[in-house]
Design an enzyme around this catalytic site. Structure first.
Site, short mmCIF file in Angstrom:
data_model
loop_
_atom_site.label_atom_id
_atom_site.label_comp_id
_atom_site.label_asym_id
_atom_site.label_seq_id
_atom_site.Cartn_x
_atom_site.Cartn_y
_atom_site.Cartn_z
N GLU A 25 -5.24 -8.37 -0.60
CA GLU A 25 -5.99 -8.12 0.63
C GLU A 25 -7.41 -7.78 0.24
O GLU A 25 -7.63 -7.05 -0.73
CB GLU A 25 -5.43 -6.96 1.44
CG GLU A 25 -4.06 -7.16 2.04
CD GLU A 25 -3.65 -5.98 2.91
OE1 GLU A 25 -4.53 -5.26 3.43
OE2 GLU A 25 -2.43 -5.77 3.08
N GLU A 45 0.80 -1.23 0.00
CA GLU A 45 0.00 0.00 0.00
C GLU A 45 0.83 1.28 0.00
O GLU A 45 0.68 2.15 0.87
CB GLU A 45 -0.99 -0.02 1.17
CG GLU A 45 -2.00 -1.15 1.04
CD GLU A 45 -3.12 -1.11 2.07
OE1 GLU A 45 -3.03 -0.32 3.04
OE2 GLU A 45 -4.09 -1.87 1.90
#
Length: 362
Positions: free
Chosen positions: A331, A211
């Site tokens: 995810e 991320e």
């Protein structure tokens, strides 16, 4: 503080890693049509921060990849995996038959891999301790799991800054020295190849960071610096394991997330960088409302989440060089935060059933 290396697990200087003839026979990699991740593990002092991937044995012909259920500290992986521990992984494996496991914190200080040291003349040398890495990977393999390696976070002694995330303080700043970072990546992969076999390790997908489009996970969410990190890291991976799949950018959702995907692909194209898959995350929770120690989200619809994933798929396919490339959703869940009570409800199961039933079609 991490424990020091134990007997039988020596610190390995860079010059001692050797030049391994690592390469061929990675084999084909089939992606699951449905993937589940099992939330796992209470706290434990030592081990990789991990989440578990479960698949139903189906395969996908060129769509979404593995799906990660939820981020949670899982230092207890070592305890639960070891004989005499909680046995959570063995129990889940017996019920669900995992294929892959992805974790945070491979290079964080509690894994104790990066161990620079002084030689007899007082000169500082690069060195690595693979004690905990071996414990975790041995246990993964004993359960029939393939790691989905996430390369991060930054060892404190290698980091250019002090910003961290989570209570276990994963450093999220770029390396001070690219050469030290890439040497550590290469030494780690060379060690894994020596221990488990180059052909086997070459089948483990390898993702660069986590991320980076969030300032909490990558200092200032600096896109240019992430591109640089990816470039040096992907080349380093391929120099050691040419057949290992490497990819990114492992972004989460947000207003600029699709721009990140597009810019990342353009950067890889222009610089002719290794790229075997594109990865991203998928969460349904909108901006949370905090109530005491808990938080609550308004949830997006399944249709809107799938539309976002389809947009990413379309961006990938808009590049002739990358059309049909593997897309891994590494995810996903309703909420991204462990303090949202929805995780333990029947509603959460229903939401995720809808996503799982359709995600493989993206």
């Amino acid at each position: 503080m991490p424990e020091q290396p134990t007997a039988g697990h020596s610190v390995v200087p860079v010059g001692d890693t050797g030049a391994l003839g690592i390469g061929n026979n990675a084999g084909s990699f089939l992606l699951p049509s449905r993937s589940f991740l099992l939330e796992q593990f209470p706290h434990q002092r030592t081990g990789q921060h991990a989440a578990l991937l479960v698949v139903d044995g189906g395969h996908l012909s060129g769509g979404a990849g593995e799906l990660r259920f939820r981020q949670r500290d899982a230092q207890a992986a070592v305890r639960d995996l070891h004989p005499g521990g909680g046995g959570a992984l063995a129990m889940a494996q017996a019920e669900c038959a995992f294929t892959h496991i992805r974790g945070h914190g491979l290079f964080s200080d509690d894994m104790a891999i990066y161990q620079p040291y002084q030689d007899a003349e007082g000169n500082w040398r690069e060195g690595y301790n693979f004690t905990y890495l071996d414990r975790v990977m041995d246990d993964y393999r004993a359960q029939g799991l393939k790691p989905f390696l996430e390369l991060g976070f930054m060892p404190e002694k290698m980091a250019s800054g002090t910003q961290t995330i989570f209570y276990w303080k994963g450093n999220v700043t770029p390396p001070q020295d690219d050469a030290k970072w890439t040497a550590m990546v290469q030494a780690t992969l060379a060690h894994l190849a020596e221990r488990y076999g180059k052909d086997e390790v070459s089948t483990w997908p390898c993702e660069v960071w986590n991320e980076p489009n969030l300032s909490g996970f990558w200092e200032n969410a600096d896109e240019e610096k992430y591109h640089h990190l990816y470039a040096v890291t992907a080349k380093a991976v391929k120099d050691v394991l040419p057949d290992m799949r490497v990819g990114g950018p492992a972004i989460c959702g947000g207003a600029t997330s699709q721009d990140w995907v597009r810019n990342f692909l353009q950067f890889c194209k222009e610089n002719q960088l290794p790229l075997d898959f594109v990865s991203r995350h998928a969460y349904m929770g909108e901006t949370p409302e905090h109530r005491g120690r808990y938080l609550y989200h308004t949830m997006r619809t399944v249709d809107s989440l799938l539309a976002e994933m389809q947009e990413t798929r379309d961006i990938i396919d808009s590049f002739p060089e990358y059309r049909g490339m593997e897309m891994h959703i590494t995810e996903f869940n309703t909420s991204y935060n462990p303090f949202c009570p929805i995780h333990d409800t029947n509603l959460n199961a229903a939401y995720m059933a809808g996503v799982l039933a359709r995600m493989g079609d993206v």
